[in-house]
Design a protein around this motif. Structure first.
Motif, PDB file in Angstrom:
ATOM      1  N   THR A 242       0.828  -1.201   0.000  1.00  0.00           N
ATOM      2  CA  THR A 242       0.000   0.000   0.000  1.00  0.00           C
ATOM      3  C   THR A 242       0.865   1.255   0.000  1.00  0.00           C
ATOM      4  N   ALA A 243       2.120   1.146   0.450  1.00  0.00           N
ATOM      5  CA  ALA A 243       3.023   2.297   0.414  1.00  0.00           C
ATOM      6  C   ALA A 243       3.287   2.725  -1.028  1.00  0.00           C
ATOM      7  N   SER A 244       3.452   1.753  -1.928  1.00  0.00           N
ATOM      8  CA  SER A 244       3.653   2.093  -3.335  1.00  0.00           C
ATOM      9  C   SER A 244       2.386   2.682  -3.945  1.00  0.00           C
ATOM     10  N   LEU A 245       1.222   2.145  -3.562  1.00  0.00           N
ATOM     11  CA  LEU A 245      -0.032   2.727  -4.049  1.00  0.00           C
ATOM     12  C   LEU A 245      -0.181   4.163  -3.550  1.00  0.00           C
ATOM     13  N   ALA A 246       0.237   4.421  -2.305  1.00  0.00           N
ATOM     14  CA  ALA A 246       0.179   5.775  -1.761  1.00  0.00           C
ATOM     15  C   ALA A 246       1.131   6.705  -2.506  1.00  0.00           C
ATOM     16  N   ARG A 247       2.305   6.208  -2.863  1.00  0.00           N
ATOM     17  CA  ARG A 247       3.261   7.012  -3.635  1.00  0.00           C
ATOM     18  C   ARG A 247       2.686   7.367  -4.998  1.00  0.00           C
ATOM     19  N   LEU A 248       2.041   6.407  -5.665  1.00  0.00           N
ATOM     20  CA  LEU A 248       1.428   6.681  -6.955  1.00  0.00           C
ATOM     21  C   LEU A 248       0.293   7.689  -6.817  1.00  0.00           C
ATOM     22  N   LYS A 249      -0.486   7.574  -5.755  1.00  0.00           N
ATOM     23  CA  LYS A 249      -1.572   8.528  -5.514  1.00  0.00           C
ATOM     24  C   LYS A 249      -1.021   9.935  -5.290  1.00  0.00           C
ATOM     25  N   ALA A 250       0.098  10.046  -4.584  1.00  0.00           N
ATOM     26  CA  ALA A 250       0.714  11.357  -4.361  1.00  0.00           C
ATOM     27  C   ALA A 250       1.190  11.980  -5.665  1.00  0.00           C
ATOM     28  N   LEU A 251       1.690  11.151  -6.577  1.00  0.00           N
ATOM     29  CA  LEU A 251       2.148  11.648  -7.877  1.00  0.00           C
ATOM     30  C   LEU A 251       0.985  11.970  -8.815  1.00  0.00           C
ATOM     31  N   HIS A 252      -0.121  11.292  -8.623  1.00  0.00           N
ATOM     32  CA  HIS A 252      -1.259  11.370  -9.546  1.00  0.00           C
ATOM     33  C   HIS A 252      -2.548  11.476  -8.714  1.00  0.00           C
TER      34      HIS A 252
ATOM     35  N   GLU B 145       3.083   1.537   6.177  1.00  0.00           N
ATOM     36  CA  GLU B 145       3.122   2.992   6.169  1.00  0.00           C
ATOM     37  C   GLU B 145       3.794   3.508   4.904  1.00  0.00           C
ATOM     38  N   PRO B 146       3.298   4.624   4.352  1.00  0.00           N
ATOM     39  CA  PRO B 146       3.967   5.212   3.185  1.00  0.00           C
ATOM     40  C   PRO B 146       5.412   5.585   3.499  1.00  0.00           C
ATOM     41  N   VAL B 147       6.245   5.494   2.470  1.00  0.00           N
ATOM     42  CA  VAL B 147       7.646   5.898   2.565  1.00  0.00           C
ATOM     43  C   VAL B 147       7.818   7.075   1.618  1.00  0.00           C
ATOM     44  N   GLU B 148       8.098   8.222   2.148  1.00  0.00           N
ATOM     45  CA  GLU B 148       8.098   9.439   1.338  1.00  0.00           C
ATOM     46  C   GLU B 148       9.055   9.308   0.147  1.00  0.00           C
ATOM     47  N   GLY B 149       8.540   9.596  -1.041  1.00  0.00           N
ATOM     48  CA  GLY B 149       9.357   9.595  -2.244  1.00  0.00           C
ATOM     49  C   GLY B 149       9.761   8.228  -2.738  1.00  0.00           C
ATOM     50  N   SER B 150       9.101   7.152  -2.269  1.00  0.00           N
ATOM     51  CA  SER B 150       9.591   5.809  -2.575  1.00  0.00           C
ATOM     52  C   SER B 150       8.461   4.854  -2.928  1.00  0.00           C
ATOM     53  N   PHE B 151       8.772   3.958  -3.886  1.00  0.00           N
ATOM     54  CA  PHE B 151       8.012   2.736  -4.100  1.00  0.00           C
ATOM     55  C   PHE B 151       8.827   1.641  -3.402  1.00  0.00           C
ATOM     56  N   PRO B 152       8.589   1.404  -2.113  1.00  0.00           N
ATOM     57  CA  PRO B 152       9.612   0.722  -1.298  1.00  0.00           C
ATOM     58  C   PRO B 152       9.984  -0.674  -1.749  1.00  0.00           C
ATOM     59  N   GLU B 153       9.003  -1.507  -2.160  1.00  0.00           N
ATOM     60  CA  GLU B 153       9.362  -2.893  -2.475  1.00  0.00           C
ATOM     61  C   GLU B 153      10.291  -2.984  -3.678  1.00  0.00           C
ATOM     62  N   THR B 154      10.288  -1.970  -4.556  1.00  0.00           N
ATOM     63  CA  THR B 154      11.215  -1.958  -5.688  1.00  0.00           C
ATOM     64  C   THR B 154      12.665  -1.927  -5.209  1.00  0.00           C
ATOM     65  N   GLU B 155      12.875  -1.438  -3.988  1.00  0.00           N
ATOM     66  CA  GLU B 155      14.221  -1.331  -3.429  1.00  0.00           C
ATOM     67  C   GLU B 155      14.610  -2.572  -2.612  1.00  0.00           C
ATOM     68  N   TRP B 156      13.742  -3.575  -2.564  1.00  0.00           N
ATOM     69  CA  TRP B 156      14.006  -4.762  -1.749  1.00  0.00           C
ATOM     70  C   TRP B 156      14.552  -5.929  -2.564  1.00  0.00           C
TER      71      TRP B 156
ATOM     72  N   ASN C  21       7.711   0.504 -13.221  1.00  0.00           N
ATOM     73  CA  ASN C  21       7.484  -0.567 -12.248  1.00  0.00           C
ATOM     74  C   ASN C  21       6.568  -0.168 -11.105  1.00  0.00           C
ATOM     75  N   ILE C  22       5.816  -1.136 -10.618  1.00  0.00           N
ATOM     76  CA  ILE C  22       5.197  -1.083  -9.295  1.00  0.00           C
ATOM     77  C   ILE C  22       4.944  -2.522  -8.864  1.00  0.00           C
ATOM     78  N   GLY C  23       5.274  -2.830  -7.608  1.00  0.00           N
ATOM     79  CA  GLY C  23       5.191  -4.208  -7.146  1.00  0.00           C
ATOM     80  C   GLY C  23       6.421  -4.999  -7.540  1.00  0.00           C
ATOM     81  N   VAL C  24       6.509  -6.226  -6.993  1.00  0.00           N
ATOM     82  CA  VAL C  24       7.669  -7.090  -7.247  1.00  0.00           C
ATOM     83  C   VAL C  24       7.215  -8.531  -7.437  1.00  0.00           C
ATOM     84  N   TYR C  25       8.022  -9.276  -8.195  1.00  0.00           N
ATOM     85  CA  TYR C  25       7.852 -10.714  -8.323  1.00  0.00           C
ATOM     86  C   TYR C  25       8.751 -11.401  -7.295  1.00  0.00           C
ATOM     87  N   CYS C  26       8.246 -12.520  -6.768  1.00  0.00           N
ATOM     88  CA  CYS C  26       8.975 -13.240  -5.733  1.00  0.00           C
ATOM     89  C   CYS C  26       9.030 -14.723  -6.071  1.00  0.00           C
ATOM     90  N   THR C  27      10.127 -15.347  -5.728  1.00  0.00           N
ATOM     91  CA  THR C  27      10.221 -16.802  -5.772  1.00  0.00           C
ATOM     92  C   THR C  27       9.943 -17.345  -4.372  1.00  0.00           C
TER      93      THR C  27
END
Length: 248
Positions: free
Chosen positions: A138-148, A167-178, A226-232
């Motif tokens: 939901t943090a990434s969805l919140a980031r997209l909402k802030a941009l748009h 919780e939102p992470v300011e300026g970040s789509f957090p899972e992309t960084e994981w 990108n938004i979201g991540v793929y996982c094994t």
């Protein structure tokens, strides 16, 4: 693992019994080594030439995400139009109803015969190689909402299996960084393998929100598509709503 603070909790769980059709929201999912149980067992095709549905590629398919899907307790597929009754599929009657809705001769077909016991009709080829798990925060969805701000970044645009409320992470789509990190979700253990590059499916209207090119435009501009991540899957498990999510 237990020493790690929780990143958040699971707020949504989804599977998609038929590719490109609306997903089925569940209270729990069973995650195996290769996919979610019951995920992407069927495809929708143009019966005249066997072309499989691609809502991102052409307007003839744009109404497909409005078609609801679910699996019964005995793992039979059912489909429904908006406001319509549930119909068994694959079946001549559901194909007739879907064809009338889409405006051309359409048919639900399984990828493998074991997905539809008693079905003797044609199969269809899987549209793409399935990745085990698609996770979105939901943090990434919140980031997209802030941009748009005028947009509706509903999770259904992105077709995740697991949505993590955090919780939102300011300026970040957090899972992309994981990327490369491991996540424990209850007993499930995942490795984050790659970002999820988005396509035109994300802009298409569904029940409750309109067509919106700004969704994809902002992902292209601010997060390299990108938004979201793929996982094994390192350790399969059943996951329920409310499960805590931690780095492992």
């Amino acid at each position: 693992m237990n020493a790690q603070a929780a990143l958040g909790t699971v707020s949504q769980l989804w599977r998609y019994p038929a590719s490109s059709l609306a997903g089925e929201r569940l209270d729990a999912i069973s995650v195996g080594t290769s996919t979610v149980d019951g995920d992407r067992l069927f495809g929708l095709v143009d019966a005249s030439d066997g072309e499989i549905a691609r809502p991102d590629r052409g307007p003839k398919w744009h109404k497909v995400p409005l078609i609801r899907t679910r699996l019964t307790e005995d793992r039979r597929l059912e489909v429904a139009l908006p406001g319509g009754d549930w119909l068994p599929a694959p079946d001549p009657e559901s194909d007739r109803v879907l064809s009338g809705f889409l405006g051309f001769d359409a048919s639900i077909r399984p990828y493998f015969r074991e997905h539809a016991p008693g079905y003797a009709g044609p199969l269809t080829a899987e549209r793409y190689s399935r990745t085990p798990i698609h996770l979105l925060t939901t943090a990434s969805l919140a980031r997209l909402k802030a941009l748009h701000p005028q947009g509706v970044p509903d999770s259904r645009r992105f077709r995740p299996n697991i949505v993590v409320d955090m919780e939102p992470v300011e300026g970040s789509f957090p899972e992309t960084e994981w990327l490369g990190r491991k996540l424990a979700i209850g007993d499930l253990l995942l490795t984050i393998s790659e970002p999820c590059r988005r396509c035109g499916f994300t802009i298409i209207a569904q029940d409750g929100f309109d067509n919106d090119p700004g969704i994809l435009r902002n992902l292209v501009r601010y997060n390299a598509h990108n938004i979201g991540v793929y996982c094994t899957v390192d350790r399969p498990a059943r996951v329920e709503i409310g499960a805590e999510v931690r780095f492992a």
